[in-house]
Motif scaffolding. Sequence first.
Motif, short mmCIF file in Angstrom:
data_model
loop_
_atom_site.label_atom_id
_atom_site.label_comp_id
_atom_site.label_asym_id
_atom_site.label_seq_id
_atom_site.Cartn_x
_atom_site.Cartn_y
_atom_site.Cartn_z
N LYS A 111 -1.01 -2.45 -4.31
CA LYS A 111 -2.34 -2.89 -3.88
C LYS A 111 -3.28 -1.69 -3.77
O LYS A 111 -4.44 -1.75 -4.17
CB LYS A 111 -2.22 -3.59 -2.52
N ASP A 112 -2.79 -0.58 -3.22
CA ASP A 112 -3.60 0.63 -3.05
C ASP A 112 -2.67 1.83 -2.97
O ASP A 112 -1.49 1.69 -2.67
CB ASP A 112 -4.44 0.53 -1.77
N LYS A 152 1.62 5.34 0.17
CA LYS A 152 1.16 6.65 0.64
C LYS A 152 2.16 7.67 0.11
O LYS A 152 3.36 7.52 0.31
CB LYS A 152 1.07 6.72 2.15
N LYS A 201 -1.85 3.52 -8.77
CA LYS A 201 -2.65 2.30 -8.61
C LYS A 201 -2.59 1.40 -9.84
O LYS A 201 -2.88 0.20 -9.74
CB LYS A 201 -4.12 2.65 -8.31
N GLU A 240 0.88 -1.17 0.00
CA GLU A 240 0.00 0.00 0.00
C GLU A 240 0.91 1.22 0.00
O GLU A 240 1.85 1.29 0.80
CB GLU A 240 -0.90 -0.01 1.22
#
Length: 107
Positions: free
Chosen positions: A79-80, A48, A73, A46
């Motif tokens: 994944k995110d 950020k 993405k 993930e």
Amino acid sequence: MKEEIDMTELGEKIVTVLKTIYDPEIPVDIYELGLIYDVFVNEDREVKILMTLTTPNCPVAETLPLEVEDKVKTLEMVKDAEVEITFDPPWSQELMSEEAKLELGML
């Protein structure tokens, strides 16, 4: 050890994607402009991204973070993705890469 190599590769792929996104008012990508402050990737892949805008009332304040999220993405290994906007520290021309300054005729 393999995980570490994959994370390095993922980081490079994220930077490559970020270099395809341009501020519409400046003919330089957001990475070279210094708008990307940090990229974090956890074990679950993930992402950020901590980024800023050239000004708080930037005309693309609503769309640019979404474009960054959407493009990151698209990477198969991600994944995110989530973008957090900050103005601390505020963006300044000193954050631009040498390449960006050269492109804009500032060197």
